[in-house]
Design a protein around this motif. Structure first.
Motif, PDB file in Angstrom:
ATOM      1  N   LEU A 240       0.824  -1.205   0.000  1.00 14.50           N
ATOM      2  CA  LEU A 240       0.000   0.000   0.000  1.00 14.50           C
ATOM      3  C   LEU A 240       0.852   1.246   0.000  1.00 14.50           C
ATOM      4  CD1 LEU A 240      -1.681   0.833   3.415  1.00 14.50           C
ATOM      5  CD2 LEU A 240       0.095  -0.874   3.189  1.00 14.50           C
ATOM      6  N   ARG A 241       0.224   2.326  -0.472  1.00 18.78           N
ATOM      7  CA  ARG A 241       0.866   3.634  -0.392  1.00 18.78           C
ATOM      8  C   ARG A 241       0.578   4.186   1.004  1.00 18.78           C
ATOM      9  NH1 ARG A 241      -0.765   9.061  -3.843  1.00 18.78           N
ATOM     10  NH2 ARG A 241       1.011  10.310  -3.178  1.00 18.78           N
ATOM     11  N   HIS A 242       1.516   4.954   1.530  1.00 18.64           N
ATOM     12  CA  HIS A 242       1.313   5.567   2.853  1.00 18.64           C
ATOM     13  C   HIS A 242       0.014   6.393   2.894  1.00 18.64           C
ATOM     14  CE1 HIS A 242       2.276   9.472   1.102  1.00 18.64           C
ATOM     15  NE2 HIS A 242       3.205   8.829   0.386  1.00 18.64           N
TER      16      HIS A 242
ATOM     17  N   SER B 141      -1.049  19.745  -1.683  1.00 18.71           N
ATOM     18  CA  SER B 141      -0.716  19.621  -3.099  1.00 18.71           C
ATOM     19  C   SER B 141       0.666  20.176  -3.440  1.00 18.71           C
ATOM     20  CB  SER B 141      -1.808  20.312  -3.926  1.00 18.71           C
ATOM     21  OG  SER B 141      -1.844  19.770  -5.216  1.00 18.71           O
ATOM     22  N   LYS B 142       1.662  19.696  -2.712  1.00 22.32           N
ATOM     23  CA  LYS B 142       3.048  20.086  -3.004  1.00 22.32           C
ATOM     24  C   LYS B 142       3.845  18.857  -3.403  1.00 22.32           C
ATOM     25  CE  LYS B 142       3.612  24.001   0.056  1.00 22.32           C
ATOM     26  NZ  LYS B 142       3.734  24.321   1.457  1.00 22.32           N
ATOM     27  N   PHE B 143       4.846  19.058  -4.260  1.00 18.14           N
ATOM     28  CA  PHE B 143       5.741  17.954  -4.599  1.00 18.14           C
ATOM     29  C   PHE B 143       6.552  17.591  -3.361  1.00 18.14           C
ATOM     30  CE2 PHE B 143       5.133  19.494  -8.986  1.00 18.14           C
ATOM     31  CZ  PHE B 143       4.874  18.275  -9.615  1.00 18.14           C
ATOM     32  N   CYS B 144       6.573  16.316  -3.080  1.00 26.51           N
ATOM     33  CA  CYS B 144       7.209  15.887  -1.837  1.00 26.51           C
ATOM     34  C   CYS B 144       8.502  15.104  -2.086  1.00 26.51           C
ATOM     35  CB  CYS B 144       6.210  15.028  -1.070  1.00 26.51           C
ATOM     36  SG  CYS B 144       6.664  14.802   0.611  1.00 26.51           S
ATOM     37  N   GLY B 145       8.408  14.039  -2.886  1.00 24.44           N
ATOM     38  CA  GLY B 145       9.600  13.250  -3.190  1.00 24.44           C
ATOM     39  C   GLY B 145      10.294  12.746  -1.933  1.00 24.44           C
ATOM     40  N   TRP B 146      11.575  13.129  -1.784  1.00 25.99           N
ATOM     41  CA  TRP B 146      12.355  12.646  -0.638  1.00 25.99           C
ATOM     42  C   TRP B 146      12.269  13.581   0.563  1.00 25.99           C
ATOM     43  CZ3 TRP B 146      17.386   9.437  -1.233  1.00 25.99           C
ATOM     44  CH2 TRP B 146      17.159   8.391  -2.142  1.00 25.99           C
TER      45      TRP B 146
ATOM     46  N   GLU C  95       9.924   7.322  -2.257  1.00 28.01           N
ATOM     47  CA  GLU C  95       9.231   8.003  -3.360  1.00 28.01           C
ATOM     48  C   GLU C  95      10.262   8.376  -4.421  1.00 28.01           C
ATOM     49  OE1 GLU C  95       7.113   8.619  -5.564  1.00 28.01           O
ATOM     50  OE2 GLU C  95       5.510   9.406  -4.276  1.00 28.01           O
ATOM     51  N   ARG C  96       9.787   8.580  -5.621  1.00 27.28           N
ATOM     52  CA  ARG C  96      10.636   9.098  -6.696  1.00 27.28           C
ATOM     53  C   ARG C  96      11.257  10.413  -6.233  1.00 27.28           C
ATOM     54  NH1 ARG C  96       9.290  11.482 -12.228  1.00 27.28           N
ATOM     55  NH2 ARG C  96       7.112  11.727 -11.628  1.00 27.28           N
ATOM     56  N   HIS C  97      12.548  10.589  -6.461  1.00 26.60           N
ATOM     57  CA  HIS C  97      13.159  11.872  -6.103  1.00 26.60           C
ATOM     58  C   HIS C  97      12.673  12.909  -7.106  1.00 26.60           C
ATOM     59  CE1 HIS C  97      15.826  14.990  -4.872  1.00 26.60           C
ATOM     60  NE2 HIS C  97      16.292  14.241  -3.882  1.00 26.60           N
TER      61      HIS C  97
ATOM     62  N   ARG D  79       5.302  14.283 -14.362  1.00 28.80           N
ATOM     63  CA  ARG D  79       4.636  13.476 -13.330  1.00 28.80           C
ATOM     64  C   ARG D  79       4.401  12.038 -13.754  1.00 28.80           C
ATOM     65  NH1 ARG D  79      -0.816  15.230 -11.401  1.00 28.80           N
ATOM     66  NH2 ARG D  79      -0.452  13.887  -9.623  1.00 28.80           N
ATOM     67  N   ARG D  80       4.032  11.844 -15.022  1.00 27.98           N
ATOM     68  CA  ARG D  80       3.539  10.510 -15.370  1.00 27.98           C
ATOM     69  C   ARG D  80       4.248   9.780 -16.502  1.00 27.98           C
ATOM     70  NH1 ARG D  80       2.476  10.644 -11.106  1.00 27.98           N
ATOM     71  NH2 ARG D  80       0.475  10.663 -10.034  1.00 27.98           N
ATOM     72  N   ASP D  81       5.054  10.488 -17.309  1.00 25.46           N
ATOM     73  CA  ASP D  81       5.711   9.761 -18.392  1.00 25.46           C
ATOM     74  C   ASP D  81       6.786   8.853 -17.795  1.00 25.46           C
ATOM     75  OD1 ASP D  81       5.929  10.061 -21.625  1.00 25.46           O
ATOM     76  OD2 ASP D  81       7.806   9.390 -20.707  1.00 25.46           O
TER      77      ASP D  81
ATOM     78  N   LYS E 148      -5.599  14.380 -10.302  1.00 24.81           N
ATOM     79  CA  LYS E 148      -5.963  15.795 -10.501  1.00 24.81           C
ATOM     80  C   LYS E 148      -5.113  16.759  -9.676  1.00 24.81           C
ATOM     81  CE  LYS E 148     -10.388  15.325  -9.793  1.00 24.81           C
ATOM     82  NZ  LYS E 148     -11.757  15.403  -9.516  1.00 24.81           N
ATOM     83  N   GLU E 149      -4.175  16.232  -8.900  1.00 26.79           N
ATOM     84  CA  GLU E 149      -3.399  17.131  -8.033  1.00 26.79           C
ATOM     85  C   GLU E 149      -2.767  18.255  -8.837  1.00 26.79           C
ATOM     86  OE1 GLU E 149      -0.582  15.146  -5.483  1.00 26.79           O
ATOM     87  OE2 GLU E 149      -2.189  14.062  -4.485  1.00 26.79           O
ATOM     88  N   GLY E 150      -2.920  19.449  -8.338  1.00 28.61           N
ATOM     89  CA  GLY E 150      -2.328  20.610  -9.020  1.00 28.61           C
ATOM     90  C   GLY E 150      -3.317  21.313  -9.914  1.00 28.61           C
TER      91      GLY E 150
HETATM   92  O1  LIG Z   1       6.083  13.021  -4.058  1.00 26.66           O
HETATM   93  C1  LIG Z   1       4.957  13.490  -4.267  1.00 26.66           C
HETATM   94  O2  LIG Z   1       4.746  14.702  -4.409  1.00 26.66           O
HETATM   95  C2  LIG Z   1       3.735  12.598  -4.362  1.00 26.66           C
HETATM   96  O3  LIG Z   1       3.651  11.777  -3.329  1.00 26.66           O
HETATM   97  C3  LIG Z   1       3.688  11.901  -5.672  1.00 26.66           C
HETATM   98  O4  LIG Z   1       3.419  12.888  -6.543  1.00 26.66           O
HETATM   99  P1  LIG Z   1       2.779  12.662  -7.994  1.00 26.66           P
HETATM  100  O5  LIG Z   1       1.467  11.949  -7.817  1.00 26.66           O
HETATM  101  O6  LIG Z   1       2.615  14.065  -8.493  1.00 26.66           O
HETATM  102  O7  LIG Z   1       3.781  11.881  -8.783  1.00 26.66           O
END
Ligand SMILES: O=C(O)[C@H](O)COP(=O)(O)O
Length: 372
Positions: free
Chosen positions: A7-9, A18-23, A89-91, A116-118, A244-246
């Protein structure tokens, strides 16, 4: 059947704003803590026989916290725990900490979604790990080279060997429970289900809905059988919100100056129809600021009256000619006020759009902006 729960956290404080979080090591929001506990309840009610004995988290707090809350609900706090940065998470490179809507506005929708998605989309990289927004500290000492910005493709490269080691442990009889992140869950599903680079673009992972990954046994060569969310409906709804985030904050307008209303000059008679646009402001005090706009509007226009509607905190009803219309309405989010306002199409075909500072009377359609 051999299985792994993934699961995702739960919702993090950055997810909620709605902020980019990454690491960046952001903790769970209150809602996220509740979601983590509910995920535990869902496991108990839908898989009563399930007894995980190995908790696997990333090196980030939102994953570790979710894992701990789950283990409490499952009454298995004693489980072995493995934490690895390979599940992080993805950096998100130089985007970490940035408001998603601002980035969307800056780079445009195509590039925003590419990043974000490619599968190959790489965010702008950071220059060094000492950057205050790198999220890299001593917990990564000794881990060799850690990333300063990654595409999903790069995530898969660092994650795949670790995933194989988890599957090996499952083959030896362990029952892993993995608490990962949006991109690492997408990576795991992509690897196991062999999702194409194209199709993975449309996969969004909801917060805190457990996914059951099922495998055949040794006689079937541990073949991956498939996956399912333990609550498909809720998963769909939450995943749609992630996608839809953002986007809710696309036209950002600052409203920290006194709004100047232009009601008197409004070309009501020339209005044909008013398309709805959504504008948002980053407000220091959303309620105060929007009330100020409301008061001025009512004061200046005899045809405007205030109304309240359960779906909006505040709205304005405008009664002009045969068009009974709403000028604007909105709802207060955690640190934003979503303002729905109007653009006016004049009879001569020109479109005049309103802004927070100059509110023009026009017809609009009420649009419900969800408060994510
Ligand atoms: O790191 C983040 O900001 C999110 O948890 C994942 O973001 P994303 O859905 O925009 O890839």
């Amino acid at each position: 059947m051999p299985s792994i729960i993934l699961l995702r956290h739960g919702q993090s404080q950055f997810n909620s704003s709605s902020k980019f979080c990454g690491w960046l090591d952001v903790p769970l929001s209150e809602k996220g803590q509740l979601q983590a506990q509910q995920a535990g309840q869902l496991i108990l009610s839908t898989l009563p026989e399930y007894t995980p004995d190995l908790l696997i988290t990333s090196k980030l707090r939102r994953s570790a916290q979710t894992g701990y809350l789950l283990s409490q609900v499952l009454q298995r706090e004693y489980m072995d725990v493995d934490r690895t940065w390979r599940l992080n998470e993805r950096h998100y490179g130089a985007l970490q900490g940035r408001d998603k809507s601002e980035v969307l506005k800056e780079v445009g929708e195509k590039q925003y979604m590419y990043i974000r998605r490619d599968f190959h989309g790489v965010p702008p990289l950071l220059h060094c790990r000492a950057d205050p927004n790198s999220g890299i500290d001593d917990r990564y000492d000794g881990e060799g080279e850690v990333p300063l910005g990654e595409s999903l493709e790069m995530v898969i490269k660092r994650l795949q060997p670790y995933l194989e080691s988890v599957i090996d442990r499952m083959k030896q009889g362990r029952r892993p429970l993995i608490v990962a992140h949006g991109s690492t869950c997408r990576s795991i599903l992509k690897i196991l289900k062999k999702i194409s680079d194209e199709d993975i673009k449309d996969v969004n992972i909801p917060n805190a809905i457990p996914i059951l990954l099922e495998f055949g046994d040794a006689s079937e060569n541990w073949e991956f059988k498939g996956f399912r969310y333990l609550d498909e409906e809720e998963a769909k709804e939450r995943a749609a919100a992630v996608a839809k985030e953002g986007f809710h904050f696309q036209d950002t307008v600052q409203l920290d100056v006194d709004p100047c209303l232009d009601i008197d000059d409004s070309p009501i008679s020339r209005v044909r129809r008013g398309p709805t646009i959504v504008v948002t402001g980053s407000f220091k005090e959303p309620r105060r600021d929007v009330n100020k706009v409301a008061e001025l509007l009512v004061e200046k226009s005899p045809v405007v009256e205030l109304f309240t509607d359960p779906s909006f905190i505040l709205g304005f009803q405008l009664d002009v000619t045969e068009m009974s219309v709403v000028v604007m309405s909105g709802c207060v989010g955690q640190d934003r006020f979503f303002l729905i306002q109007t653009g006016i199409e004049l009879l001569d075909g020109n479109v005049m759009s309103g802004s927070c500072g100059r509110v023009h009377v026009a017809q609009i359609t009420v649009q419900n902006v969800s408060n994510s």
